[in-house]
Every structure is written in structure tokens, then in C-alpha cells.
Design an enzyme around this catalytic site. Sequence first.
Site: not given
Ligand code: MRU
Length: 342
Positions: A228, A238
Amino acid sequence: MQALNTTSLSLQDSRLQILDQQALPQEKCWLPCDSVDELVGHIRALRVRGAPLIGLSASLLLALLAERGLSQAELEQALQTLSASRPTAVNLMNNLDRMKQALAQPDWVSTMTEEALRLVEEDRTLCDRIADNGAEWVKPGSRLLTHCNTGGLATAGVGTAIGVLLRAHQQGKIAQVWVDETRPLLQGGRLTAWELGELGIPYRLICDSMAASLMATGQVDAVWVGADRIAANGDVANKIGTYSLAVLAHYHRIPFYVAAPHTTHDPHCPNGAAIPIEQRAAEEITGVSGSFGSCQWAPLNAPTYNPAFDVTPAALISGWVLDSGVITPEQVADGIFQRALA
Ligand code: MRU
């Protein structure tokens, strides 16, 4: 605006719809997204989720609102509101910076439309490049472990870590993928299991707490996750649980790879400690709720702590697999992510 379709975004007759990621895999339900408030609600509820997809949905909606006649001042306000919808994934802020520049142009309506569509196309290309770069690092017969969901649902293309798994699978190199269920919101159990099934990639679903014993018994050859936000020193935020996997992988001498587009890199953020970590509602861990039903198991009003993300220090990462290539720990120690700012 021209029509477009990705796994989880649809734009037809200048109307944006999102695939409800809270309803999957039980239901495939498309939700209209006509206003900033509506999209912010979808983002906060994780009906739209995944770092790249959040940024793309916000950019497309802004362009549509510009076409519908919102003033520059109203669009500026919309931009601010959207950028505050989720704090950790920097792709949202990076994409909105590009939309802000488009908004400042004399022909801002058409420029915003072009920019939003360009961002979608770029993300598709970035995913393909990540997949190509990453697959080269997958050995034949690999049993790989992944966390959260990083596929077509979370991007405009084949995904990041899941894109690598797909490409490696197409090259005949995957024996099996271990899918962490990813408590508390079960992106692995609900979304990654569904996506890998659709893609025909062999997988087995596990509870997060099972990864350690799989590694100890030699059943995991590498871990692949998304990101992220990547800080200037290579630390990575992440989905919560990623850090535990990195520690486990390090202890068991298993490679741990992070796959992400350059839009996830934040050169202004010096290290992981400076990454804002989203805190979420108690109900997400006092029980479980979704299209499968809901229940509470913890005592009513149990005090909770529910960070949505954690930070994996650069020292635990074997490779940062970007669209531009695979960055090694030596390159990170040498300041490659800091130099990107220059
Ligand atoms: O809370 P989320 O489901 O949005 O978290 C997503 C993640 O942590 C993913 O690993 C990250 O955004 C990469 S998506 C290509």
C-alpha cells in the site's frame, strides 16, 4: 467518457459502477457510484479496495463529475474529500495529484477525462510489467504463499502479486499457492480464493496462523505480497499480517517478495514509521460480517485494537518487484528509492 471495463470497475454511458467486493464471492453485485459521498462510502466499507483500484475509481469519478459540469472549486473540494477517504495506500494521493494538475489546465474538463483514462491504461501496463518481471524470479514447481488480495479485483489489470502468480502459472511454474485467509476482513478467503479459482491457478486456503508450520515443514518456497506504500528506505506498508509473514519467512530462510507499481512508492515518506496506518472499527474483530451473514463472538464492548495495515522493514524483504524491474536489498541499501525523488 468512453466505455471501459476492468474486473471490478465499469464505465458505461458516462456512469461509473463498482463490483461490490464485500458481496463477493457469494454474489456478483455491481453498485452505481454517482457522487463523492457514495464513492467515499464504498471505499471506507472496502466495497472498492486495493491500493491501485482506490486511486483509479476516485480519478474516474472526478473526471465524470467534471463532465457533468461541477465547477473547478467544487472539483477541488471533491478531490480533498476523496484523498482523505483512506490514509495508508499512497496510490490514491499519487493519482489525485495527477488529477489536480489536470484540473489546473485551461481545458480542464477534457484534460481530466484524458488523465483518468490514461491512469487506467497505465495501471494495466504496470501490472503486466510487474507480472513479467516477477515471474522470472519464480522457480519451476514453486509452492508460493500470498496474503490479502492483489489481483484484477484490486487493479485495472492482472494485479500485482497475483499478476506474478498468474504469469508464473502460465509459464507452468506453479505447483500450488497457499492463500492466507487474511483476518479480519478475509480478503484472502473471499477474494483471492475466488480469483485464483477463476484463473485456474491451483490453491489451498489456510488460516493466517497456519503459515508458520507450513514453512517449518518445508512447504513454502517463497512469499509474494502487494503493498500500500513503499517508503524511501524500502519499508513497506501492506495488509495487517504481512509483517508476521516476513518475520516467519526470514526465520525459515524463505524469499519474501513485494510486488507493486511505482505509484505505490512514496519518496516523501522517509521510513515505515512515517506511514499513516488506518485504524478500523471494533466490530471487524469482535465478530465477522458480510454477505455470508454476521455474528459477534467477543463480549459486548470488548476493548479492541484494529490496525488495517502493518509495516515490514526493508531488512526482511528479498526483492521489490516493480514495473521498472526487480530492486534488490543492495540497491535499496544504496538509496535507490531515495534517489527516485531527485
Ligand atoms: O484494505 P485493503 O483490502 O484495501 O488492503 C489491500 C492490500 O493490503 C493489498 O495488498 C494492497 O493494496 C495491494 S493491491 C494490488
